[in-house]
Write a protein that holds these residues in place. Structure first.
Motif, PDB file in Angstrom:
ATOM      1  N   UNK A 119       0.868  -1.167   0.000  1.00 59.70           N
ATOM      2  CA  UNK A 119       0.000   0.000   0.000  1.00 59.70           C
ATOM      3  C   UNK A 119       0.911   1.224   0.000  1.00 59.70           C
ATOM      4  N   UNK A 120       1.304   1.636  -1.205  1.00 65.11           N
ATOM      5  CA  UNK A 120       2.251   2.734  -1.309  1.00 65.11           C
ATOM      6  C   UNK A 120       3.597   2.332  -0.732  1.00 65.11           C
ATOM      7  N   UNK A 121       4.043   3.035   0.307  1.00 64.33           N
ATOM      8  CA  UNK A 121       5.330   2.756   0.934  1.00 64.33           C
ATOM      9  C   UNK A 121       5.220   1.752   2.071  1.00 64.33           C
ATOM     10  N   UNK A 122       4.046   1.163   2.240  1.00 64.24           N
ATOM     11  CA  UNK A 122       3.825   0.202   3.319  1.00 64.24           C
ATOM     12  C   UNK A 122       3.723  -1.222   2.778  1.00 64.24           C
ATOM     13  N   UNK A 133       0.208 -12.476  14.140  1.00 64.35           N
ATOM     14  CA  UNK A 133       0.132 -11.022  14.049  1.00 64.35           C
ATOM     15  C   UNK A 133       0.367 -10.617  12.604  1.00 64.35           C
ATOM     16  N   UNK A 134      -0.274  -9.552  12.183  1.00 61.96           N
ATOM     17  CA  UNK A 134      -0.065  -8.991  10.841  1.00 61.96           C
ATOM     18  C   UNK A 134      -0.218  -7.484  10.933  1.00 61.96           C
ATOM     19  N   UNK A 135       0.652  -6.759  10.243  1.00 65.51           N
ATOM     20  CA  UNK A 135       0.637  -5.300  10.320  1.00 65.51           C
ATOM     21  C   UNK A 135       1.126  -4.701   9.005  1.00 65.51           C
ATOM     22  N   UNK A 136       0.813  -3.411   8.848  1.00 61.73           N
ATOM     23  CA  UNK A 136       1.416  -2.623   7.785  1.00 61.73           C
ATOM     24  C   UNK A 136       2.719  -2.035   8.332  1.00 61.73           C
ATOM     25  N   UNK A 137       3.817  -2.248   7.603  1.00 62.80           N
ATOM     26  CA  UNK A 137       5.121  -1.698   7.992  1.00 62.80           C
ATOM     27  C   UNK A 137       5.624  -0.751   6.904  1.00 62.80           C
ATOM     28  N   UNK A 171       5.433 -19.795  -5.929  1.00 67.15           N
ATOM     29  CA  UNK A 171       5.179 -18.869  -7.026  1.00 67.15           C
ATOM     30  C   UNK A 171       4.999 -17.485  -6.423  1.00 67.15           C
ATOM     31  N   UNK A 172       5.965 -16.599  -6.653  1.00 66.76           N
ATOM     32  CA  UNK A 172       5.983 -15.305  -6.001  1.00 66.76           C
ATOM     33  C   UNK A 172       5.223 -14.228  -6.770  1.00 66.76           C
ATOM     34  N   UNK A 173       4.456 -13.413  -6.040  1.00 71.27           N
ATOM     35  CA  UNK A 173       3.646 -12.352  -6.649  1.00 71.27           C
ATOM     36  C   UNK A 173       3.722 -11.067  -5.812  1.00 71.27           C
ATOM     37  N   UNK A 174       3.428  -9.963  -6.488  1.00 73.12           N
ATOM     38  CA  UNK A 174       3.099  -8.703  -5.833  1.00 73.12           C
ATOM     39  C   UNK A 174       1.604  -8.466  -6.019  1.00 73.12           C
ATOM     40  N   UNK A 175       0.994  -7.768  -5.063  1.00 70.68           N
ATOM     41  CA  UNK A 175      -0.412  -7.384  -5.205  1.00 70.68           C
ATOM     42  C   UNK A 175      -0.631  -6.077  -4.455  1.00 70.68           C
ATOM     43  N   UNK A 176      -1.498  -5.235  -4.987  1.00 70.28           N
ATOM     44  CA  UNK A 176      -1.837  -3.974  -4.342  1.00 70.28           C
ATOM     45  C   UNK A 176      -3.022  -4.164  -3.405  1.00 70.28           C
ATOM     46  N   UNK A 177      -3.001  -3.443  -2.308  1.00 70.90           N
ATOM     47  CA  UNK A 177      -4.115  -3.435  -1.361  1.00 70.90           C
ATOM     48  C   UNK A 177      -5.343  -2.824  -2.028  1.00 70.90           C
ATOM     49  N   UNK A 178      -6.504  -3.474  -1.869  1.00 71.43           N
ATOM     50  CA  UNK A 178      -7.742  -2.974  -2.474  1.00 71.43           C
ATOM     51  C   UNK A 178      -8.790  -2.591  -1.447  1.00 71.43           C
ATOM     52  N   UNK A 179      -8.654  -3.050  -0.202  1.00 71.07           N
ATOM     53  CA  UNK A 179      -9.638  -2.690   0.808  1.00 71.07           C
ATOM     54  C   UNK A 179      -9.704  -3.687   1.941  1.00 71.07           C
ATOM     55  N   UNK A 180     -10.354  -3.247   3.045  1.00 68.64           N
ATOM     56  CA  UNK A 180     -10.545  -4.113   4.203  1.00 68.64           C
ATOM     57  C   UNK A 180      -9.574  -3.832   5.329  1.00 68.64           C
ATOM     58  N   UNK A 181      -9.981  -4.216   6.536  1.00 69.81           N
ATOM     59  CA  UNK A 181      -9.133  -4.086   7.717  1.00 69.81           C
ATOM     60  C   UNK A 181      -8.484  -5.426   8.039  1.00 69.81           C
ATOM     61  N   UNK A 182      -7.301  -5.365   8.648  1.00 70.38           N
ATOM     62  CA  UNK A 182      -6.593  -6.591   8.999  1.00 70.38           C
ATOM     63  C   UNK A 182      -7.326  -7.334  10.108  1.00 70.38           C
ATOM     64  N   UNK A 183      -7.714  -8.562   9.801  1.00 69.62           N
ATOM     65  CA  UNK A 183      -8.312  -9.465  10.789  1.00 69.62           C
ATOM     66  C   UNK A 183      -7.597 -10.804  10.626  1.00 69.62           C
TER      67      UNK A 183
END
Length: 270
Positions: free
Chosen positions: A154-157, A239-243, A219-231
């Protein structure tokens, strides 16, 4: 360099070996290559070979994966026995790839001694890498389990997660096995949704890596964030976070495709 091959030479010649005992890799503490042992070394130490698979060529020398007898004595001042994680990032990437292939081939032969259809003993096919059942004709090839692994951004995260079953406090990219009837892209979207509860878009392929823990093809991929909160899925994700890319936790080494995804994305931002 390492060149995989399925057909062994007529003569072993100056063969080298990758040795396993009780399912663990044997490394020579006195050798700069660690897990590459000469055939003469095995014979000199009096070890008996109970299972053998041809792996390919290392700098044009034939290389074999061998399993030695479980009761063979290993000099603790010279030899170390452990899993493949012990050499990850500590040996050249081609050496790790060769050791991973060796481990998978021995495990495949060990786990296919009997036919899963009729229960009769299987036999090694000398013409190709396969185990065959003569009575019913069942053929088993070395098993490969395809998986996706994805860096969601998500941009720089970067979205990174800590696996609930991983002992070290390491954060990595998300991954999951491809199920029957799925494409890799469908698996990616499903796994991200199931593990952390977010949606993705703009999926881009990066590259692949054989991952012998025990037999994945990542099989490695990149993907852009499209929506939703981390659950987080509490069973799989601790644990999962935006860094922010300038403030990352401990992440996998560049010898893994997860580490390569992270490094490649950071480089693209600078």
């Amino acid at each position: 360099m390492f060149r995989p091959d399925n057909q062994p030479p007529e003569r072993q010649g100056r063969a080298i070996t990758i040795v396993f005992q009780r399912g663990e890799l044997v490394s020579d503490l006195r050798s700069p290559q660690g897990c590459l042992l000469s055939l003469e070394q095995i014979e000199g130490d009096g070890w008996s070979i109970v299972r053998e698979q041809f792996v390919g060529y290392w700098h044009e020398r034939p290389c074999y994966a061998v399993e030695i007898n479980a009761d063979a004595d290993l000099d603790p001042m010279r030899y170390h026995r452990g899993n493949l994680y012990h050499i990850l990032g500590r040996v050249e990437e081609p050496v790790f790839a060769m050791a991973g292939r060796a481990a998978q081939l021995l495990a495949w032969e060990r786990d296919h001694q009997f036919c899963g259809r009729c229960g009769r003993p299987m036999e090694a096919d000398l013409g190709e890498r396969a185990m065959r059942c003569p009575p019913c004709g069942t053929i088993n090839y070395p098993r490969i389990s395809p998986c996706i692994i994805v860096l969601v951004t998500r941009g720089e995260e970067l979205l990174l997660a800590r696996n609930a079953n991983f002992p070290r406090p390491m954060y990595s990219t998300l991954a999951g096995f491809i199920e029957a009837g799925e494409t890799a892209e469908e698996t990616l979207a499903r796994e991200v949704r199931e593990e952390v509860g977010v949606e993705v878009r703009n999926i881009r392929y990066f590259g692949s890596q054989s991952w012998p823990f025990p037999n994945q093809l990542m099989l490695g991929y990149f993907a852009d964030y499209a929506g939703g909160d981390i659950v987080c899925d509490p069973v799989e994700i601790a644990d999962a976070r935006w860094f922010h890319y300038r403030d990352l936790p401990q992440v996998p080494p560049p010898s893994s495709v997860a580490g390569q995804l992270i490094r490649h994305y950071i480089d693209s931002l600078n």
